[in-house]
Design an enzyme around this catalytic site. Sequence first.
Site, PDB file in Angstrom:
ATOM      1  N   GLY A  89      10.385  17.943  -3.532  1.00  0.00           N
ATOM      2  CA  GLY A  89       9.611  18.730  -2.567  1.00  0.00           C
ATOM      3  C   GLY A  89       9.457  20.203  -2.877  1.00  0.00           C
ATOM      4  N   SER A 165       6.937  12.819  -7.671  1.00  0.00           N
ATOM      5  CA  SER A 165       6.821  13.518  -6.392  1.00  0.00           C
ATOM      6  C   SER A 165       6.254  14.928  -6.599  1.00  0.00           C
ATOM      7  CB  SER A 165       8.174  13.522  -5.678  1.00  0.00           C
ATOM      8  OG  SER A 165       8.066  13.961  -4.354  1.00  0.00           O
ATOM      9  N   ALA A 166       6.947  15.963  -6.118  1.00  0.00           N
ATOM     10  CA  ALA A 166       6.452  17.330  -6.328  1.00  0.00           C
ATOM     11  C   ALA A 166       6.339  17.652  -7.810  1.00  0.00           C
ATOM     12  CB  ALA A 166       7.376  18.328  -5.640  1.00  0.00           C
ATOM     13  N   ASP A 271       5.680   4.102   0.680  1.00  0.00           N
ATOM     14  CA  ASP A 271       5.743   5.558   0.556  1.00  0.00           C
ATOM     15  C   ASP A 271       4.630   6.168   1.409  1.00  0.00           C
ATOM     16  OD1 ASP A 271       5.783   8.211  -0.212  1.00  0.00           O
ATOM     17  OD2 ASP A 271       5.365   7.836  -2.325  1.00  0.00           O
ATOM     18  N   HIS A 301       9.596   5.952  -1.405  1.00  0.00           N
ATOM     19  CA  HIS A 301       9.451   7.166  -2.208  1.00  0.00           C
ATOM     20  C   HIS A 301      10.727   7.369  -3.032  1.00  0.00           C
ATOM     21  CE1 HIS A 301       7.403  10.888  -3.172  1.00  0.00           C
ATOM     22  NE2 HIS A 301       8.554  11.525  -3.054  1.00  0.00           N
TER      23      HIS A 301
END
Length: 323
Positions: A89, A165-166, A271, A301
């Site tokens: 994140g 993800s990020a 997710d 996720h």
Amino acid sequence: MSQTSQPSQITDPYKHLHLVQNPNNTITRLHQVPHTSPSSDPTLPISVLTKDITINQTNKTWVRLFLPNKPIPTNHQKLPLIVFFHGSGFILASAGSTMFHDFCVKMVDDLGVFVVSVEYRLAPEHRLPAAFDDAMEALFWIRNVDDDWVTRYVDYSKCYLMGNSAGATIAYNAGLRAVEVVKDLEPLKIQGLILRQPFFGGKERTKSELKLENDQVIPLCVNDLLWELALPIGVDRDHEYCNLTVGNGLEKFDKIRTLGWKVLISGNGGDPLVDREKELAQLMEEEGVHVVKDFEDDGSHGVEYSDPLKAKKLIELITGFIS
């Protein structure tokens, strides 16, 4: 929790992420993510050698290099390069976090690649585009560095940008920037992007976000907080760093197509981010980009970090993609 019960609603995203908000726009991270130190001693019984090298002392950014610990013949073919950006994140973890370290080791073992994992600055202390800037600085560092491991073993013509993800969002944005400076990056040649569960957002909710509002990994309130902490102060989630349909990113898909890059987009039905990942795949395909899609109905996720079978399947997918 019984299988029929609904997941309990998470109302405090700070508590969920083990964070304390400070008055000066910083956060205190209460949970120490397990960390693995590098080891470059070839006499140890380890399959992959690792070492950390500083990129920017002022920004405290560095890279962790992953090299197979086995004799490479003198007439060896050099190794494809994966430049890896960790997830969490934009605000948590590190290139040295054990879960990401172990995954990079597995890629080197199973794929026969050289991995450079990038330690970028975290938000909210360093809000976006700091991580995107650090990603580009890392690419130019790889191009210019005189490190023995890199110069001897890396095939500069076979470079892939990867993240989860990020980290996948960082890889994507680095790719959008890299298409503008292709000549400047030579002899480093990017062949494609590997985007595992990329993290995008927007003010308007998607069906998967609403359906999985109380997801145990990344519930909607946590999703909102991550963007609130990562985006520049005063902007909303329809900013170009978050909403992939905003800004001039889509215009660069034509350059990605022209350069012949392939893009792997991988996601899971469990997710909340999956609808945005599918949207990215569709938008790229509409512009003629060679997209390899991998969307499973199940899986949460970050599932590959807790489920060895999912990790194995993902690495098999990457094998086919880069071969």
